[in-house]
Each structure stands twice: as C-alpha cells, then as structure tokens.
Write an enzyme that holds these catalytic residues in place. Structure first.
Site, PDB file in Angstrom:
ATOM      1  CG  ASP A  51      13.478  -6.543  14.711  1.00 56.78           C
ATOM      2  OD1 ASP A  51      12.585  -6.880  15.509  1.00 56.78           O
ATOM      3  OD2 ASP A  51      14.657  -6.334  15.070  1.00 56.78           O
ATOM      4  CD  GLU A  58      13.764  -0.209  19.905  1.00 52.76           C
ATOM      5  OE1 GLU A  58      14.120  -1.389  20.104  1.00 52.76           O
ATOM      6  OE2 GLU A  58      13.877   0.672  20.770  1.00 52.76           O
ATOM      7  CG  HIS A  78      12.227  -5.704  18.816  1.00 49.02           C
ATOM      8  ND1 HIS A  78      13.087  -5.383  17.785  1.00 49.02           N
ATOM      9  CD2 HIS A  78      12.400  -4.746  19.754  1.00 49.02           C
ATOM     10  CE1 HIS A  78      13.759  -4.289  18.099  1.00 49.02           C
ATOM     11  NE2 HIS A  78      13.368  -3.878  19.286  1.00 49.02           N
ATOM     12  CD  GLU A  96      13.984  -2.053  26.444  1.00 44.50           C
ATOM     13  OE1 GLU A  96      14.795  -2.514  27.251  1.00 44.50           O
ATOM     14  OE2 GLU A  96      14.085  -2.203  25.209  1.00 44.50           O
ATOM     15  CG  ASN A 151      10.804   3.047  22.588  1.00 39.76           C
ATOM     16  OD1 ASN A 151       9.966   2.998  21.691  1.00 39.76           O
ATOM     17  ND2 ASN A 151      11.962   2.402  22.523  1.00 39.76           N
TER      18      ASN A 151
HETATM   19  O1  G3I Z   1      30.960  -1.813  20.195  1.00 44.05           O
HETATM   20  C1  G3I Z   1      31.322  -2.935  21.004  1.00 44.05           C
HETATM   21  C2  G3I Z   1      32.583  -3.569  20.512  1.00 44.05           C
HETATM   22  O2  G3I Z   1      33.639  -2.636  20.645  1.00 44.05           O
HETATM   23  C3  G3I Z   1      32.851  -4.822  21.319  1.00 44.05           C
HETATM   24  O3  G3I Z   1      33.988  -5.472  20.812  1.00 44.05           O
HETATM   25  C4  G3I Z   1      31.661  -5.765  21.263  1.00 44.05           C
HETATM   26  C5  G3I Z   1      31.872  -7.002  22.113  1.00 44.05           C
HETATM   27  O4  G3I Z   1      30.709  -7.376  22.797  1.00 44.05           O
HETATM   28  O5  G3I Z   1      30.525  -5.082  21.741  1.00 44.05           O
HETATM   29  C6  G3I Z   1      30.188  -3.934  20.973  1.00 44.05           C
HETATM   30  O6  G3I Z   1      29.068  -3.337  21.557  1.00 44.05           O
HETATM   31  C7  G3I Z   1      27.830  -3.979  21.330  1.00 44.05           C
HETATM   32  C8  G3I Z   1      26.890  -3.003  20.646  1.00 44.05           C
HETATM   33  O7  G3I Z   1      25.602  -3.577  20.512  1.00 44.05           O
HETATM   34  C9  G3I Z   1      27.371  -2.585  19.258  1.00 44.05           C
HETATM   35  O8  G3I Z   1      27.408  -3.687  18.397  1.00 44.05           O
HETATM   36  C10 G3I Z   1      27.268  -4.407  22.669  1.00 44.05           C
HETATM   37  O9  G3I Z   1      28.038  -5.426  23.237  1.00 44.05           O
HETATM   38  C11 G3I Z   1      25.837  -4.903  22.495  1.00 44.05           C
HETATM   39  O10 G3I Z   1      25.267  -5.107  23.785  1.00 44.05           O
HETATM   40  C12 G3I Z   1      25.016  -3.868  21.755  1.00 44.05           C
HETATM   41  O11 G3I Z   1      23.734  -4.416  21.539  1.00 44.05           O
HETATM   42  C13 G3I Z   1      22.715  -3.463  21.301  1.00 44.05           C
HETATM   43  C14 G3I Z   1      21.614  -3.623  22.329  1.00 44.05           C
HETATM   44  O12 G3I Z   1      20.528  -2.764  22.034  1.00 44.05           O
HETATM   45  C15 G3I Z   1      22.129  -3.269  23.718  1.00 44.05           C
HETATM   46  O13 G3I Z   1      21.116  -3.257  24.622  1.00 44.05           O
HETATM   47  C16 G3I Z   1      22.169  -3.686  19.901  1.00 44.05           C
HETATM   48  O14 G3I Z   1      23.169  -3.330  18.945  1.00 44.05           O
HETATM   49  C17 G3I Z   1      20.928  -2.834  19.683  1.00 44.05           C
HETATM   50  O15 G3I Z   1      20.310  -3.183  18.468  1.00 44.05           O
HETATM   51  C18 G3I Z   1      19.930  -3.076  20.806  1.00 44.05           C
HETATM   52  O16 G3I Z   1      18.818  -2.242  20.606  1.00 44.05           O
HETATM   53  C19 G3I Z   1      17.760  -2.371  21.545  1.00 44.05           C
HETATM   54  C20 G3I Z   1      17.171  -0.997  21.789  1.00 44.05           C
HETATM   55  O17 G3I Z   1      18.161  -0.091  22.182  1.00 44.05           O
HETATM   56  C21 G3I Z   1      16.049  -1.068  22.826  1.00 44.05           C
HETATM   57  N1  G3I Z   1      15.061  -2.042  22.465  1.00 44.05           N
HETATM   58  C22 G3I Z   1      15.563  -3.390  22.146  1.00 44.05           C
HETATM   59  C23 G3I Z   1      16.635  -3.318  21.073  1.00 44.05           C
HETATM   60  C24 G3I Z   1      17.119  -4.701  20.680  1.00 44.05           C
HETATM   61  O18 G3I Z   1      17.742  -5.346  21.749  1.00 44.05           O
END
Ligand code: G3I
Length: 305
Positions: free
Chosen positions: A237, A235, A206, A127, A169
């Site tokens: 969806d 990725e 996405h 990105e 990516n």
């Molecule tokens: O694990 C913690 C947890 O301990 C905490 O209580 C909670 C509270 O906010 O957060 C949890 O972490 C989160 C994590 O996902 C696991 O669920 C983060 O806040 C959250 O920011 C994170 O989001 C991820 C996101 O990337 C971060 O940028 C998504 O799961 C994930 O699907 C998403 O994936 C991205 C790709 O890497 C890049 N392309 C876009 C894609 C979708 O956004």
C-alpha cells in the site's frame, strides 16, 4: 489483460489482495476482489491469536471461510502468518523458554497441517528483525527462546506441508542499504548455505512519505532473488493520491516485472476504506469501489511488462 490478475498472468505472475472475512458479504467488495485478484491473503484470520485462541484449541472458522472463498473462485492462497511476536493469543504472550518454543512449534505444525496442500506460500515467520541501524533481531519472547527459533519454525512448517513455499516476511526491508535489509539478507544467505528450508522472501512494502519507495528497490529484490529464493511483494500500500501515488505504484510494479523471480504482488486490501490505515487512501480502489489513477497505472504497467 483487462484486470490486474489477467495482466499479471501474462508474465506468469499473480496479483493478490488481503481479504477480511467479515467483508465478504459486501457485494461491492467481493465483486471487485473476485474480478481483479487471483492470490488471497487472510488479513487477520490465520494469525496466531485467531487460530489458537486457547492453547491447543484451534479455531479455523474464519480462516477456512477465506480459504474456501478463494479456492471456490479458482484463486491461490498465501498463508499469513505462522510465527510472529505480535498478534499472539493471550496465553502465549507471557510464556517463555522451552514451553514457549514447544508451543510455537506445535502451532506451526498444527496450522500448517490443517491447511496442508491448500497453501501456495506461508509467511512462516513475520517481522523478526529490529528497526533502526542495529541489524539485530527484534527482541521478543520468541527471540528469547534462542536465535535458532526462526529456522526451527521453517523446519516444522516444511515437515507439516512439504508442498507449500515457505517465506520470511518483513517491512522496512525495501531499501538495499538499510541495516534491517542487510540483516535479513544475511540470514537468508545463511539458511540457503546450511540447507534450512526457505523458498521465498516477502517484502511487505507499506510506503508513505516518511518511508517512500526507495530508488534501489529493484536492487533489493534482485539481490535476494540471486540467493535462490523467490521474492514477492506481500502487503503493498502507498499513501498518497492522484498521479504521484500512481507513479509510486508504477515504480513498485516495474521493479517486480524486472526481476524474473519476483513471482507476484499483493495489495493490502481492496478499497481505501478497507485499509488498516484508518485515515488514508493507500489502495487501488476508492471507498465506492471506483478505480483510481493508481489502478490504471498498475494495470498498464503490468500489460506493458
Ligand atoms: O475484530 C476485532 C473487533 O471484534 C474489535 O471490536 C476491534 C476493537 O479493537 O478489534 C478488532 O480486531 C482488530 C483487527 O485488526 C480486525 O479489524 C484488531 O484490534 C487490530 O489490531 C487488527 O489490526 C490488524 C493488524 O495487522 C494487527 O497487527 C490489521 O487489520 C491488519 O491489516 C494488520 O496487518 C499487518 C500484517 O499482518 C503484518 N504486516 C503489517 C500489517 C499492517 O499493520
């Protein structure tokens, strides 16, 4: 083939999913994941904040959990992601200049070395381009270390793990006429011309009603492939439901099948309830693990192709 991975394998492709380490204990989840998919991406566990929470103190616990689950079940792994403006650990977020450049390169080297020989392809840089019509690089602390930060990351990744394919990516790079798509294309063409080590381009894909599957999606995939790189849908969806959603999945899968260097497709999660989209139904299985219409269409398209 009666599963996504078997159907994709008939044309030499893979079919993958993102996996979250904390869900592997859910047997509905892991049963579907093991049956249907043969390429695994860690949804968060190999990112910069997860793997280097304190500078030079690396934590591979959850990344290794996913990697070992995948390898023990005969699957390959896409590494995600070595260098990114987002999901940086706190210590890195306020760094700049040479110190940041060196910290980024050290991160790339250390993580790629830890996983050396076990990764099919790395998302080396994620990105790095701006949205909108500028065609510019995204402003970030990494970009402000110099425009050559991306190629420096690719060179460090190649040196650390010469066996892994190295990918760029991004999202919103699906429409061939979009300025962001053209800007990434120009960078990849330049990298190939100058011998910067790049092997593949990932299209996150996405999709939702505001950003639907473009009619020129296959043109985008084939144009990048013509530069001499593999292309992968990394990725996937698609927001929606029923036959409309299924038709969009068909378009994406068929576009990949029509491009010989489109080597595989990864969906960004197993069930709708596993999706990063909090309220939405963008995936192939419903929250109970039932196959949706989009699943059946995806499977049939793979089998026909
Ligand atoms: O694990 C913690 C947890 O301990 C905490 O209580 C909670 C509270 O906010 O957060 C949890 O972490 C989160 C994590 O996902 C696991 O669920 C983060 O806040 C959250 O920011 C994170 O989001 C991820 C996101 O990337 C971060 O940028 C998504 O799961 C994930 O699907 C998403 O994936 C991205 C790709 O890497 C890049 N392309 C876009 C894609 C979708 O956004």
């Amino acid at each position: 083939g009666s599963t996504l991975q078997a159907a994709a394998a008939e044309s030499g492709r893979y079919f993958g999913t993102a996996i979250a380490a904390q869900r592997l204990n859910d047997s509905t989840y892991s049963t579907i994941a093991n049956r249907e998919f043969n390429m695994i991406t860690a949804e968060n566990e190999m990112k910069m904040d997860a793997t280097e929470p304190s500078q030079n103190q690396f934590n591979y616990t959850n990344g290794d959990r996913i990697l070992n689950w995948a390898l023990q079940n005969g699957k390959q792994v896409r590494g995600h992601a070595l260098a990114w403006h987002s999901q940086q650990p706190g210590w890195m977020q306020n760094m700049s200049g040479t110190a940041l450049r060196n910290a980024m390169l050290n991160h790339v080297t250390q993580v790629a070395t830890h996983y050396k020989g076990k990764i099919y392809a790395w998302d080396v840089v994620n990105e790095a381009f701006a949205d909108g019509s500028s065609g510019a690089r995204r402003d970030s602390n990494l970009q402000r270390t110099g425009n050559d930060w991306i190629e420096a990351a690719f060179r460090a990744a190649r040196a650390a793990d010469p066996g892994a394919k190295l990918c760029y990516n991004d999202y919103n790079t699906d429409d061939w006429t979009h300025a962001k798509t053209q800007a990434v294309y120009t960078m990849v063409r330049d990298f190939k011309a100058r011998g910067v080590p790049i092997d593949c381009v990932g299209f996150q894909s996405h999709f939702n009603p505001q950003s639907p599957v473009p009619n020129n999606y296959q043109t985008t995939l084939s144009s990048f492939a013509a530069l001499g790189v593999d292309v992968q849908i990394t990725e996937l969806d698609i927001e929606g439901s029923g036959s409309a959603q299924a038709e969009n999945y068909r378009k994406v899968v068929q576009a990949c099948l029509n491009v010989s260097r489109c080597t595989g497709i990864t969906v960004w999660g197993v069930r709708d309830t596993d999706s990063w989209r909090a309220s939405g139904t963008p995936l192939l299985f419903d929250g109970s693990g039932n196959k949706k219409a989009a699943y059946t269409t995806t499977l049939n398209t793979l089998n026909a192709g």
